[in-house]
Write a protein that holds these residues in place. Structure first.
Motif, PDB file in Angstrom:
ATOM      1  N   SER A  85     -15.447 -39.464  -3.235  1.00 31.04           N
ATOM      2  CA  SER A  85     -14.061 -39.774  -2.883  1.00 31.04           C
ATOM      3  C   SER A  85     -13.128 -38.777  -3.545  1.00 31.04           C
ATOM      4  CB  SER A  85     -13.700 -41.204  -3.322  1.00 31.04           C
ATOM      5  OG  SER A  85     -13.871 -41.361  -4.724  1.00 31.04           O
ATOM      6  N   ALA A  93     -14.174 -48.663   0.313  1.00 32.23           N
ATOM      7  CA  ALA A  93     -13.432 -47.996  -0.755  1.00 32.23           C
ATOM      8  C   ALA A  93     -12.267 -48.905  -1.127  1.00 32.23           C
ATOM      9  CB  ALA A  93     -12.930 -46.635  -0.297  1.00 32.23           C
ATOM     10  N   THR A 143     -13.278 -39.952   1.900  1.00 34.02           N
ATOM     11  CA  THR A 143     -14.500 -40.591   1.418  1.00 34.02           C
ATOM     12  C   THR A 143     -15.705 -39.999   2.140  1.00 34.02           C
ATOM     13  OG1 THR A 143     -14.160 -42.391   3.035  1.00 34.02           O
ATOM     14  CG2 THR A 143     -13.437 -42.787   0.772  1.00 34.02           C
ATOM     15  N   GLY A 153     -15.720 -46.475  -4.601  1.00 33.64           N
ATOM     16  CA  GLY A 153     -16.507 -46.732  -3.401  1.00 33.64           C
ATOM     17  C   GLY A 153     -17.962 -46.887  -3.761  1.00 33.64           C
ATOM     18  N   ILE A 162     -20.711 -45.410   0.340  1.00 32.88           N
ATOM     19  CA  ILE A 162     -19.761 -44.343   0.025  1.00 32.88           C
ATOM     20  C   ILE A 162     -20.180 -43.704  -1.295  1.00 32.88           C
ATOM     21  CG2 ILE A 162     -17.363 -43.809  -0.533  1.00 32.88           C
ATOM     22  CD1 ILE A 162     -16.558 -46.145   1.288  1.00 32.88           C
TER      23      ILE A 162
END
Length: 218
Positions: free
Chosen positions: A152, A128, A163, A122, A149
């Motif tokens: 994760s 992602a 995420t 991500g 992001i």
């Protein structure tokens, strides 16, 4: 002075990178330490002695995140060059296996599923991507965050993916359906880390708050 003090009490220093170190992770067997840096390289270290085992090159931008597979046979790296790379863990001469291209901006996080079948990444493009580790193909793309992001993690069963984002939220996704099962709100800053417990609790943190939530809560 503080460095001399910590050296005396047994703290080891690993100081061969030429740029800021962005991430470090122990292998699951705790024998090897993997680090990545703004110098575009990854280093493998003997965790006990501090000996530099290997220098790994290939990325053309700062390396932002790194991770081992659970069986220690692979490691992966995510970079500002918009790629993810998968390597075979041979400490004297790590072998580059795959270069995964799919993100349009810097990749900030990477994580293997517990069985190493999948890899998720991500980054700044707010998505992602779920990759097939064997062939490097994109399996799913998870979209919905309003910011980059940064973190994760897979659940232990690989059923869910979490995420954490610069939009201050955590999203929990179904790996099989690509649907967002939950959006967890409450942070007042970027979510820099997410982690599942053995029992299915999800921990997420920013610089000001640590929260817990069970996936079965509604």
């Amino acid at each position: 002075m503080w460095r001399e003090y910590f050296t005396k009490i047994g703290v080891k220093y690993f100081s061969r990178h030429k740029g800021e170190v962005n991430s470090c992770v122990f292998s699951p067997d705790c024998q090897v330490l993997l680090t990545c840096s703004d110098d575009c390289r990854l280093f493998l270290w003997d965790a006990r002695t501090g000996q530099l085992l290997a220098k790994v090159s290939g990325h053309t931008g700062p390396v932002k995140s790194c991770v081992f597979s659970q069986d220690c046979s692979l490691f992966a790296s995510a970079s500002h060059d918009c790629t993810v790379r998968i390597w075979h863990t041979v400490t004297t001469n790590p072998m580059h296996l795959l270069c995964l291209v799919g993100h349009s901006k810097s990749v900030e996080t990477v994580c293997f599923s517990p069985d190493a079948k999948w890899l998720v990444s991500g980054g700044w493009d707010k998505t992602a991507i779920l990759w097939d580790v064997q062939n490097g193909e994109i399996v799913r793309i998870f979209s919905g965050h309003q910011g980059a992001i940064q973190s994760s993690m897979f659940s232990l069963t690989s059923q869910y993916l979490a995420t954490g984002s610069w939009d201050y939220t955590v999203k929990v996704w179904s790996v099989q359906t690509e649907e967002c099962e939950k959006t967890l709100k409450g942070h007042s800053g970027n979510v820099s880390c997410v982690c599942f417990s053995v029992s299915g609790m999800l921990v997420r943190s920013d610089y000001a708050l640590v929260g817990h939530q069970h996936l079965n809560q509604h």
